[in-house]
Design a protein around this motif. Structure first.
Motif, PDB file in Angstrom:
ATOM      1  N   MET A   1      36.673  28.505  39.620  1.00 40.79           N
ATOM      2  CA  MET A   1      36.234  29.901  39.736  1.00 40.79           C
ATOM      3  C   MET A   1      35.363  30.101  40.970  1.00 40.79           C
ATOM      4  O   MET A   1      35.489  31.099  41.673  1.00 40.79           O
ATOM      5  CB  MET A   1      35.429  30.322  38.499  1.00 40.79           C
TER       6      MET A   1
ATOM      7  N   LEU B   1      37.682  36.523  42.536  1.00 36.62           N
ATOM      8  CA  LEU B   1      36.760  36.685  41.419  1.00 36.62           C
ATOM      9  C   LEU B   1      35.483  37.329  41.940  1.00 36.62           C
ATOM     10  O   LEU B   1      34.826  36.800  42.820  1.00 36.62           O
ATOM     11  CB  LEU B   1      36.442  35.322  40.795  1.00 36.62           C
TER      12      LEU B   1
ATOM     13  N   THR C   1      34.935  37.699  33.028  1.00 38.85           N
ATOM     14  CA  THR C   1      35.207  37.622  34.458  1.00 38.85           C
ATOM     15  C   THR C   1      35.637  38.995  34.965  1.00 38.85           C
ATOM     16  O   THR C   1      36.293  39.755  34.245  1.00 38.85           O
ATOM     17  CB  THR C   1      36.310  36.583  34.774  1.00 38.85           C
TER      18      THR C   1
ATOM     19  N   ALA D   1      31.326  36.459  37.272  1.00 38.29           N
ATOM     20  CA  ALA D   1      31.657  35.741  36.041  1.00 38.29           C
ATOM     21  C   ALA D   1      30.382  35.442  35.272  1.00 38.29           C
ATOM     22  O   ALA D   1      29.325  35.200  35.861  1.00 38.29           O
ATOM     23  CB  ALA D   1      32.391  34.438  36.350  1.00 38.29           C
TER      24      ALA D   1
ATOM     25  N   THR E   1      33.282  34.206  27.653  1.00 38.25           N
ATOM     26  CA  THR E   1      33.471  34.217  29.095  1.00 38.25           C
ATOM     27  C   THR E   1      33.909  35.612  29.509  1.00 38.25           C
ATOM     28  O   THR E   1      34.856  36.153  28.936  1.00 38.25           O
ATOM     29  CB  THR E   1      34.559  33.206  29.521  1.00 38.25           C
TER      30      THR E   1
END
Length: 168
Positions: A61, A67, A85, A70, A83
């Motif tokens: 990640m 991304l 994201t 997160a 989690t």
């Protein structure tokens, strides 16, 4: 240069903590999606395996330029792992999910999320310019997400009508 994960200890809860990647105040483009995976009632061995797998996935990640943000949070009490994201686009999240270390973990360690007493929830939705709080994301994924009870599908996912409004 890869982004760096920040470990955040909850001063009010010695059995919970978080890892954060990126800045919550990042500009969220109109194409961005929020993806949340939540597991509840993990026993200690499952929590440990999930934590180990998360460490491996976190490395990938931090190198992924698609991304935006997160947040990985865990709580021993209740055996909870969540989690969240935020991706520039949905197709980029899907590519990450179905490739590399994440795909390996999904294939060979799916029993962590899909057996025993574990309650699992999965949902991806349009960000609409906002990153939800941990609590908002938990409520949305538990209300609208695909839900498995011990590996048995209980409910298919549906999209929240207005993801920036809390479910009633």
């Amino acid at each position: 240069m890869p982004k760096r994960w920040e470990k955040v200890i909850d001063p009010n809860n010695k059995y919970g903590g978080a890892f954060i990647l990126g800045d919550r105040n990042v500009e969220v483009p109109p194409t961005a999606v929020v993806s949340v995976t939540r597991g509840e009632q993990f026993n200690i061995p499952r929590l440990m395996i999930n934590g180990f797998l998360n460490q491996m996935i976190m490395k990938a990640m931090s190198k992924n330029e698609n991304l935006l943000y997160a947040e990985l949070k865990g709580q021993l009490d209740g055996g909870i792992g969540q989690t969240m994201t935020i991706w520039k686009e949905g197709k980029q999240m899907n590519s990450f999910r179905t490739g590399g270390m994440h795909n390996f973990a999904r294939k060979f360690f799916s029993w962590v999320f899909y057996s025993g007493k574990v309650q699992s929830y999965f949902l991806t939705w349009k960000a609409n310019g906002q990153i939800p709080t941990y609590e908002e994301a938990a409520e949305i994924v538990k209300t609208y997400g695909r839900h498995f009870d011990g590996g048995k599908l209980v409910r298919k996912a549906s999209q929240p009508k207005d993801p920036n409004r809390k479910p009633s």
